[in-house]
Write an enzyme that holds these catalytic residues in place. Structure first.
Site, PDB file in Angstrom:
ATOM      1  N   GLU A 199       0.822  -1.218   0.000  1.00 28.68           N
ATOM      2  CA  GLU A 199       0.000   0.000   0.000  1.00 28.68           C
ATOM      3  C   GLU A 199       0.855   1.267   0.000  1.00 28.68           C
ATOM      4  OE1 GLU A 199      -3.731   0.069   0.422  1.00 28.68           O
ATOM      5  OE2 GLU A 199      -3.601  -2.006  -0.246  1.00 28.68           O
ATOM      6  N   HIS A 238      -4.565   1.659   7.417  1.00 28.44           N
ATOM      7  CA  HIS A 238      -3.169   1.936   7.054  1.00 28.44           C
ATOM      8  C   HIS A 238      -2.457   2.450   8.302  1.00 28.44           C
ATOM      9  CE1 HIS A 238      -4.519   2.808   2.671  1.00 28.44           C
ATOM     10  NE2 HIS A 238      -3.865   1.666   2.663  1.00 28.44           N
ATOM     11  N   CYS A 279      -3.068  11.284   3.743  1.00 27.61           N
ATOM     12  CA  CYS A 279      -3.399  10.363   2.634  1.00 27.61           C
ATOM     13  C   CYS A 279      -3.212  11.041   1.294  1.00 27.61           C
ATOM     14  CB  CYS A 279      -4.860   9.929   2.698  1.00 27.61           C
ATOM     15  SG  CYS A 279      -5.304   9.066   4.189  1.00 27.61           S
TER      16      CYS A 279
HETATM   17  N1  LIG Z   1      -4.699   6.232   4.637  1.00 26.57           N
HETATM   18  C1  LIG Z   1      -4.328   6.508   3.422  1.00 26.57           C
HETATM   19  N2  LIG Z   1      -3.083   6.674   3.170  1.00 26.57           N
HETATM   20  N3  LIG Z   1      -5.166   6.543   2.388  1.00 26.57           N
HETATM   21  C2  LIG Z   1      -6.586   6.587   2.457  1.00 26.57           C
HETATM   22  C3  LIG Z   1      -7.183   5.843   1.309  1.00 26.57           C
HETATM   23  C4  LIG Z   1      -8.671   5.865   1.322  1.00 26.57           C
HETATM   24  C5  LIG Z   1      -9.267   4.935   0.289  1.00 26.57           C
HETATM   25  N4  LIG Z   1     -10.708   5.101   0.226  1.00 26.57           N
HETATM   26  C6  LIG Z   1     -11.416   4.576  -0.786  1.00 26.57           C
HETATM   27  O1  LIG Z   1     -10.914   4.007  -1.716  1.00 26.57           O
HETATM   28  C7  LIG Z   1     -12.935   4.747  -0.714  1.00 26.57           C
HETATM   29  C8  LIG Z   1     -13.605   4.778  -2.055  1.00 26.57           C
HETATM   30  C9  LIG Z   1     -15.088   4.636  -1.960  1.00 26.57           C
HETATM   31  O2  LIG Z   1     -15.584   3.919  -1.097  1.00 26.57           O
HETATM   32  O3  LIG Z   1     -15.802   5.252  -2.791  1.00 26.57           O
HETATM   33  C10 LIG Z   1      -8.891   3.485   0.610  1.00 26.57           C
HETATM   34  O4  LIG Z   1      -9.582   2.869   1.424  1.00 26.57           O
HETATM   35  O5  LIG Z   1      -7.897   2.989   0.065  1.00 26.57           O
END
Ligand SMILES: N=C(N)NCCC[C@H](NC(=O)CCC(=O)O)C(=O)O
Length: 446
Positions: A175, A249, A370
């Site tokens: 990730e 994460h 993020c």
């Molecule tokens: N913590 C970090 N670095 N990144 C956050 C990523 C958020 C992302 N949300 C989404 O992909 C949600 C999309 C949706 O449900 O429409 C994920 O879960 O991968």
């Protein structure tokens, strides 16, 4: 005088930003499923953060969104006919699939890649490994375009080395930077702490309710690819119990900068050991570790997830102190806000709080950290970055106008089948590649 800096490259929110509940284990994503989104506001909120940091003197760059809906992928999955016919069919019969192939999730560039500074790599180059994001289909499709974008921004092979994503297999689930912390001064070798959720090959503790997205095997592969000295790498396990509480994460429960690690008491399986390893490791490099551990009795894991206190940015100002950039959800929570006030008053490393409004992204589980990819750069490396991707007042104005011209102010799953949306996206992205001097990075431009 030029110095080594940590540059932050933020992902620009794409025109198809919507809420689809695609990320099991990310509770904000699940909670906001099917609600209306405002892509224009989302992009403007992200740009405002970039502008604020750039105005404050930090080096700030921008990374473009990806092409969505991803028609080439739909064709690869056997759908055929005109673009409009494909969109209509998928919307009718496979609603979630259309959302997955339309998600603007590439905005969260902390998951785009893992980055190691040249001071740490045996060949003296900055290394990038695009993340395969294997655990979620809507994110696993990001890697190829991510690689093309990183190559268009960090072009010069004398300074930058790009690795393709690890094999698309659960064993190598990766990730990116969201599970990686680089500790130490920017201008000298430091420690790299990789945080994994589970082991892929051997037995070990793992979460029961939600998935562990990062494996130890993936982290080890990235460390090898980046030519890191094993004695300056730490492989640390994230506490499976917090993954089960929505910490999908590591950057939802810890954040680092230079010699500082700001982290929750329950972040790791063995927080005491992590602290000891970091203190000893940095001492060997002649540096002092500053560990700021937040106790559960002051901020619970649930409140950390609810406010994204740790999904903040710790930024070194020129005066030796750091600013912490937090989402406004922290200010709205009295307990968390009081705690932050104490941290700042103590002034051990952090003596200023800046608050940003990223509500649109937050509702999908994406806070300040993020949205950014950190790249530590020497003065020469800074000069080698594609200059058109670096934030300036003029670029900020152009990007806001570009957003206003091309983005809708309301979007939900039902809108994704609209062929006009696909055309709007392609027109917008084509213009953007010129604005940022990126060349042909999208499948529709090939
Ligand atoms: N913590 C970090 N670095 N990144 C956050 C990523 C958020 C992302 N949300 C989404 O992909 C949600 C999309 C949706 O449900 O429409 C994920 O879960 O991968």
């Amino acid at each position: 005088m030029q110095r080594c800096v940590e540059a932050n490259f933020d992902g620009l929110v794409g025109p198809t930003h919507h809420y689809a509940g695609l990320s099991f284990g990310n509770e904000a994503s699940t909670r906001h499923r099917r609600q209306d989104a405002n892509p224009r506001l989302a992009a403007r909120q992200g740009l405002a953060k970039m502008k604020a940091l750039s105005d404050a003197g930090f080096v700030q760059g921008v990374l473009p969104p990806h092409e969505r809906p991803h028609l080439p992928y739909l064709r690869r999955l056997g759908f055929s006919g005109s673009d409009a016919q494909i969109l209509a069919q998928v919307a009718r019969d496979h609603r979630q699939l259309l959302s997955a192939l339309s998600s603007a999730s590439a905005m969260w560039v902390a998951n785009a890649a893992t980055v190691s500074p040249s001071a740490d790599s045996a060949d003296g180059k900055v290394h990038f490994t695009a993340a395969n994001l294997h655990n979620k289909f809507h994110r696993a499709i990001e890697a190829d375009t991510t690689s093309a974008i990183l190559r268009a921004v960090f072009r010069d092979a004398r300074y930058f080395c790009h690795h393709p994503a690890l094999p698309q297999s659960a064993l190598f689930g990766d990730e990116g930077a969201a599970n990686h912390n680089r500790l130490g001064r920017y201008d000298a070798p430091g420690l790299q702490m990789f945080v994994y959720g589970k082991r892929g090959l051997d037995e070990g503790r793992e979460p029961m309710r939600y998935p562990a997205r990062q494996t130890l095997e993936a982290s080890e592969a990235v460390a090898r690819l980046h030519l890191l000295a094993p004695e300056r790498c730490l492989m640390v396990q994230q506490n499976p119990a917090v993954i089960d509480q929505g910490v999908f994460h590591n950057d939802v429960i810890a954040v680092s900068n230079e010699q500082v690690l700001f982290y929750h008491q329950q972040a790791f399986t063995d927080g005491g050991a992590v602290r000891g390893q970091l203190s000893r490791g940095l001492a060997l490099l002649g540096q002092e570790f500053i560990g700021l551990e937040v106790p559960e009795r002051r901020v619970s894991v649930a409140d950390a997830v609810g406010t994204y206190l740790f999904n903040s940015q710790l930024l070194s100002r020129g005066d030796g102190k750091m600013t912490i950039v937090v989402p406004q959800e922290c200010r709205e929570h009295p307990g968390v806000w009081d705690y932050l006030g104490e941290v700042v008053a103590e002034g051990l490393a952090i003596d200023r709080v800046d608050v940003v409004d990223l509500r649109e992204s937050m509702r999908n589980g994406g806070g300040p950290a993020c949205l950014r990819l950190r790249v530590v750069l020497t003065p020469r490396e800074q000069l080698a970055v594609n200059p058109r991707t670096l934030m300036t007042p003029a670029l900020f104005d152009s990007l806001n106008l570009w957003v206003d011209r091309h983005y809708r102010d309301r979007l939900n799953q039902d809108d994704l089948a609209d062929p006009a949306l696909l055309n709007e996206v392609r027109t917008a992205l084509d213009e953007l590649t010129q604005l940022l001097d990126l060349g042909a990075i999208y499948p529709f431009q090939q």
